[in-house]
Design an enzyme around this catalytic site. Structure first.
Site, PDB file in Angstrom:
ATOM      1  N   PRO A   2      -8.671  10.611  10.862  1.00 44.91           N
ATOM      2  CA  PRO A   2      -8.416  11.523   9.737  1.00 44.91           C
ATOM      3  C   PRO A   2      -9.020  10.955   8.454  1.00 44.91           C
ATOM      4  CG  PRO A   2      -6.368  10.929  10.866  1.00 44.91           C
ATOM      5  CD  PRO A   2      -7.452  10.056  11.421  1.00 44.91           C
ATOM      6  N   GLU A   3      -9.682  11.805   7.703  1.00 46.30           N
ATOM      7  CA  GLU A   3     -10.194  11.378   6.398  1.00 46.30           C
ATOM      8  C   GLU A   3      -9.267  11.927   5.310  1.00 46.30           C
ATOM      9  OE1 GLU A   3     -14.193  11.114   5.432  1.00 46.30           O
ATOM     10  OE2 GLU A   3     -14.870  10.578   7.436  1.00 46.30           O
TER      11      GLU A   3
END
Ligand code: ZN
Length: 296
Positions: A2-3
């Site tokens: 996840p960014e």
């Protein structure tokens, strides 16, 4: 992994249920995630009210009444699921697939929300690179967060500030942008996207966009704007996925962002009139996608 936009989408999905809620009970189904869970983890959380749910870079920060703050990181594959008596949803499910398999449900928070029905927040993490720990100080002062650079959201990140961060740096521009002590929460996907939008090569020396020339100033201004824009667009896309989800039947599934260059090796460059093809190279062990024709 996840960014930042995904973590912000998770925060926005959890916020209405968690803020103002009282934690009735916490069940830790194993003693550790990436790190051991803090001592007396469940007991220290039980009975506390959640004052607010914040985010710093890719860390979620849960501020608790009369107690320490809880810092959570999703790691590579972590997600939160909201369960109420008749529904279950997973905010922020976007670029990669997730499993809802119960075997990977590691921590369960039972909540009594300020309004609405009782809810369970379930932390699921098949690869267990996520973690939860207490900050006895303000979360921003915790050793893990204290050295983080500026957030890539909001107007604080402008041309002069970015130029100041990169001045004199000989590292490739992409590597400098991934340095979390300069800009916090910017990851591999959005660095590639921002550099494409700004028309700058990931290979050029970072310091070349800092300097007194008009050209360098324009590059810094353009890149700062591109970084803010790719992050804002991705957060907006995540937000719309949340809204769609709430109206749908409960299966968010696989949400695919539309990227200009990321994961598009060999495809035509989407910039009008460019005619180039997207190339993949490896920098510091990670894939970089860019267009050698219009990024220089
Ligand atoms: Zn191009």
């Amino acid at each position: 992994m996840p960014e930042l936009p995904e973590v912000e989408t998770v925060r926005r999905g959890l916020q209405p249920v968690m803020e103002g809620a009282r934690i009735v009970r916490v069940e830790a189904r194993r003693p550790d995630l990436r790190f051991p869970l803090p001592e007396n983890f469940a007991a220290r959380l039980a009975g506390r009210k959640i004052l607010s749910l914040g985010r710093r870079a890719k860390y979620l920060t849960m501020h608790l009444e009369g107690g320490p703050a809880l810092i959570c990181h999703l790691g590579m594959s972590g997600s939160f699921r909201i369960e109420t008596a008749n529904a279950s949803e997973t905010p922020g499910d976007f670029h990669h697939q997730r499993t809802a398999a119960g075997a990977h449900d590691h921590v369960v928070f039972e909540l009594e929300p300020a309004a609405g029905p009782a809810a369970r927040i379930v932390f699921n993490d098949p690869r267990r690179f996520g973690f939860m720990l207490f900050a006895e100080c303000a979360p921003d002062e915790h050793p893990m967060l204290a050295s983080l650079g500026i957030e890539p959201t909001g107007n604080a990140l402008d041309g002069p500030l970015l130029a100041g961060l990169l001045e004199g740096r000989k590292a490739p521009l992409k590597a400098a942008l991934l340095d979390q002590t300069l800009i916090a929460g910017l990851g591999n996907i959005y660095v590639s996207e921002a550099l494409w939008r700004a028309g700058l090569s990931p290979l050029r020396r970072a310091g070349t966009i800092a300097g007194p020339t008009k050209r360098a100033r324009a590059h810094a201004e353009g890149l700062a704007g591109a970084i803010r824009a790719v992050i804002a667009d991705a957060i907006a896309a995540g937000g719309s996925s949340l809204r769609d989800y709430r109206q749908a039947d409960g299966s968010l599934g696989y949400f695919q962002h539309s990227f200009a260059v990321y994961d598009r090796e060999g495809e035509p460059c989407p910039r009008p009139g460019c005619g180039g093809a997207i190339k993949r190279i490896v920098q510091s062990g990670r894939s970089t996608f860019y267009c050698p024709t219009c990024q220089y």
